[in-house]
Design an enzyme around this catalytic site. Structure first.
Site, short mmCIF file in Angstrom:
data_model
loop_
_atom_site.label_atom_id
_atom_site.label_comp_id
_atom_site.label_asym_id
_atom_site.label_seq_id
_atom_site.Cartn_x
_atom_site.Cartn_y
_atom_site.Cartn_z
N TYR A 101 0.86 -1.18 0.00
CA TYR A 101 0.00 0.00 0.00
C TYR A 101 0.90 1.23 0.00
O TYR A 101 1.88 1.30 0.74
CB TYR A 101 -0.88 0.02 1.25
CG TYR A 101 -1.67 1.31 1.39
CD1 TYR A 101 -2.96 1.40 0.92
CD2 TYR A 101 -1.08 2.45 1.95
CE1 TYR A 101 -3.68 2.59 1.01
CE2 TYR A 101 -1.77 3.65 2.03
CZ TYR A 101 -3.05 3.72 1.57
OH TYR A 101 -3.73 4.89 1.65
N GLU A 189 -3.64 7.65 -3.90
CA GLU A 189 -3.45 6.35 -3.26
C GLU A 189 -3.26 5.25 -4.29
O GLU A 189 -3.98 5.22 -5.29
CB GLU A 189 -4.69 6.06 -2.41
CG GLU A 189 -4.62 4.81 -1.58
CD GLU A 189 -5.94 4.56 -0.86
OE1 GLU A 189 -6.05 4.95 0.31
OE2 GLU A 189 -6.86 4.01 -1.47
#
Ligand code: GDP
Ligand code: MN
Length: 388
Positions: A101, A189
């Protein structure tokens, strides 16, 4: 304003970030043509402005043109948490070995951007964050000097990367930070940032939220807005220049100023009610704008009472009262109103409303209590009418 994955990936590509090759399809036939061009396996991905598509069955692999066509037919038109899928992104599928991530987000409390990384990326990142918050690493970034190389390296090491992967990650993190900065984003993101079986890193998903207040500096980004994904109320509000967020409760709020709107919602909750929306009509609101705002509120079937809370500074309370009364002449509604006016020409405004037999209040606390009681009475009457 949120962007679709395919739009976000296009922007990442422009900043030389590694993203898979792919194309948008609006029909099953188009999806199979894209798949034929890309080569197999492909991944077919629902394009909706919400996350969790993987878990909802909106991200699926296909090994042939027929399969791509069938899967696209399944996904197109699907409802993912209230969002209808109108197009799919077809990409050459990646052979994943690990999912990381990586995100850049504005930390409002710290008033700094923060780069976040986690070695356990993918569809369960929320669960990881809840169960093991220390698994998520943070690098706060000084807004004037930007992300420093040592910070990106520290994140890479925390995520267990070494050698060529560490170098690739630091390059990706600094480019991603530049995307965040140059687009005036509030969130950029990549989840997952995949480590492929050949060891390379690729952004398999991308999410970008832009700061609406900075959109005037990016007309090319403003044009990316997907108005088909907005509710009619949101579209109407935006074209009327009102800032409006629809919520679940029963008390419609019409307020001038964002801070006052927040306070109004808080006080409604304090007295046991639930606001149906956030609505800021802005400063100096004219009568016609008040009317538009009222129509918007009353179009929401969940509204049982409307609370109007206006502080007149530039806005004149008599003008607001005139707007309310004029609007009520054409709208004709059973929904009760509670009005609290304070500030410039409040006396005149209140007198006009009282003459028209409208319920007024002196203080916000009093107005909120009246509104909560009125909403309750209306809800009880509704329940009595429909025994189901
Ligand atoms: P989200 O669920 O809305 O966040 O959608 P993502 O784009 O992140 O996809 C969800 C999951 O699908 C990812 O975490 C991957 O595990 C998987 N996935 C996405 N793209 C690919 C791909 O190209 N190949 C493979 N094998 N899996 C993929
Ligand atoms: Mn994702």
């Amino acid at each position: 304003m949120n962007l679709h994955e395919y739009q976000a990936k296009e922007l990442l590509r422009e900043h030389q970030l590694p993203v898979p090759e792919g194309a948008i399809a609006r029909s099953p036939g188009e999806a199979s043509q894209c798949a034929e061009r890309l080569g197999y396996p492909v991944v077919v991905k629902a394009q909706v402005l919400t996350g969790g598509r993987g878990k909802a069955g909106g991200v699926r692999l296909a090994g042939s043109a027929e399969e791509a066509e069938r899967i696209a037919a399944d996904i197109l038109g699907m409802d993912i948490r209230g969002h209808t899928v109108r197009c799919v992104l077809v990409e050459r599928a990646a052979a994943i070995s690990r999912e990381l991530y990586l995100g850049v987000v504005l930390d409002r409390a710290a008033r700094w951007p923060t780069v976040m990384g986690c070695s356990r990326g993918g569809i369960d990142i929320e669960q990881v964050a809840a169960e093991d918050p220390t698994a998520i690493r943070y690098e706060p970034v000084h807004p004037l000097i930007g992300l420093q190389a040592y910070q990106a390296r520290r994140l890479a090491l925390d995520l267990g990367l070494t050698g060529a992967q560490l170098r690739s990650f630091t390059d990706i993190a600094s480019r991603l930070y530049r995307v965040y900065e140059s687009l005036d984003a509030t969130l950029v993101e990549v989840n997952p940032l995949a480590v492929l079986q050949d060891g390379t890193l690729v952004a398999l998903d991308a999410k970008i939220n832009l700061d609406d207040s900075a959109l005037f500096r990016h007309p090319e980004l403003a044009a990316l807005r997907d108005t088909s994904a907005e509710t009619t109320a949101e579209q109407a509000a935006r074209s009327a220049g009102l800032s409006y967020v629809s919520l679940e409760g029963s008390i419609g709020c019409l307020v001038n100023g964002a801070g006052l709107a927040m306070a109004t919602m808080d006080v409604i909750k304090l007295f046991g009610g639930e606001p149906a929306n956030f609505l800021d009509i802005g400063g100096g609101a004219q009568a016609d704008k008040v009317g538009q705002a009222m129509r918007l509120l009353l179009a929401d079937g969940g509204v049982r009472c409307v609370l109007i809370n206006v502080f007149g500074g530039i806005t004149r309370c008599d003008e607001v009262a005139r707007g309310i009364l004029a609007a009520l002449e054409s709208i004709r509604t059973e929904v009760p109103f509670v009005v609290r006016l304070e500030g410039t020409n409040a006396e005149q405004g209140r007198a006009m409303l009282v003459a028209a037999r409208m319920q007024t209040a002196q203080t916000l606390a009093e107005a909120a209590q009246l509104a909560v009681a009125a909403a309750r009475t209306a809800a009880t009457a509704d329940a009595a009418r429909s025994p189901a």
